[in-house]
Design a protein around this motif. Structure first.
Motif, short mmCIF file in Angstrom:
data_model
loop_
_atom_site.label_atom_id
_atom_site.label_comp_id
_atom_site.label_asym_id
_atom_site.label_seq_id
_atom_site.Cartn_x
_atom_site.Cartn_y
_atom_site.Cartn_z
N TYR A 16 -3.66 10.58 -1.99
CA TYR A 16 -4.46 9.39 -2.26
C TYR A 16 -3.67 8.14 -1.91
N ALA A 17 -4.31 7.17 -1.26
CA ALA A 17 -3.68 5.89 -0.91
C ALA A 17 -4.16 4.81 -1.88
N LEU A 18 -3.23 3.95 -2.30
CA LEU A 18 -3.52 2.90 -3.28
C LEU A 18 -2.82 1.61 -2.92
N ASN A 19 -3.48 0.48 -3.18
CA ASN A 19 -2.80 -0.81 -3.15
C ASN A 19 -2.21 -1.03 -4.54
N LEU A 20 -0.91 -1.26 -4.61
CA LEU A 20 -0.23 -1.44 -5.89
C LEU A 20 0.47 -2.78 -5.94
N GLY A 38 5.63 9.68 -3.59
CA GLY A 38 4.97 8.43 -3.25
C GLY A 38 5.75 7.71 -2.18
N TYR A 39 5.04 7.12 -1.21
CA TYR A 39 5.67 6.40 -0.10
C TYR A 39 4.93 5.10 0.16
N LYS A 77 0.86 -1.18 0.00
CA LYS A 77 0.00 0.00 0.00
C LYS A 77 0.90 1.23 0.00
N TYR A 78 0.53 2.22 -0.83
CA TYR A 78 1.32 3.45 -0.98
C TYR A 78 0.41 4.65 -0.83
N VAL A 79 1.00 5.76 -0.42
CA VAL A 79 0.28 7.03 -0.40
C VAL A 79 1.03 8.00 -1.33
N VAL A 116 2.53 4.89 -11.34
CA VAL A 116 1.61 5.95 -10.91
C VAL A 116 2.14 7.27 -11.46
N SER A 117 1.25 8.08 -12.03
CA SER A 117 1.67 9.36 -12.59
C SER A 117 0.59 10.41 -12.38
#
Length: 134
Positions: A97-101, A130-131, A41-43, A107-108
């Motif tokens: 925004y947080a995403l499961n990648l 991104g983190y 998971k990233y933010v 991501v752009s």
């Protein structure tokens, strides 16, 4: 971040923004994209500052900012800009925004300029980070 101001011509197509200066180490950025180093998971946070020259004949204008994953829409925001004077106008967008990648997902950030003339992205404020958070 941006190394220089970037001009975004008026158009209804979505244009990727090339954040070409890496500030944070240990993240894999290439061509302005964040490449996920592992499944997690990233933010993400991005701020764009832009300058608009007023066009009194067409005072209502929409500018959209997108967060894309592998070139596909994840989220966006937009503003309708109303200009009723002759001075240049400065404004900004911020997305968090947080995403499961998955590993190697990209991501752009992109922008769509539905204004009647170019806008100028300001390099000293515009950024994209991104983190991994989980």
């Amino acid at each position: 971040s941006l190394s220089n101001n970037q001009i975004v011509d008026p158009d209804t197509t979505i244009k990727s923004i090339n954040f070409d200066t890496e500030i944070i180490e240990n993240c894999d950025y290439a061509n302005g994209e964040f490449n996920a180093p592992c499944t997690a998971k990233y933010v993400f946070t991005s701020t764009l500052q832009f300058k608009i020259e007023p066009n009194i004949e067409s005072p209502k204008n929409k500018i959209k900012m997108y967060l894309l994953v592998n070139g596909m829409y994840a989220t966006n925001l937009f503003k309708t800009i109303i200009l009723d004077n002759t001075e240049p106008y400065y404004d900004y967008y911020t997305i968090t925004y947080a995403l499961n990648l998955n590993h190697n997902d990209k991501v752009s950030i992109a922008i769509e300029n539905n204004y009647s003339q170019p806008i100028e992205l300001q390099e000293h404020v515009s950024n994209f980070t991104g983190y991994r958070i989980g």
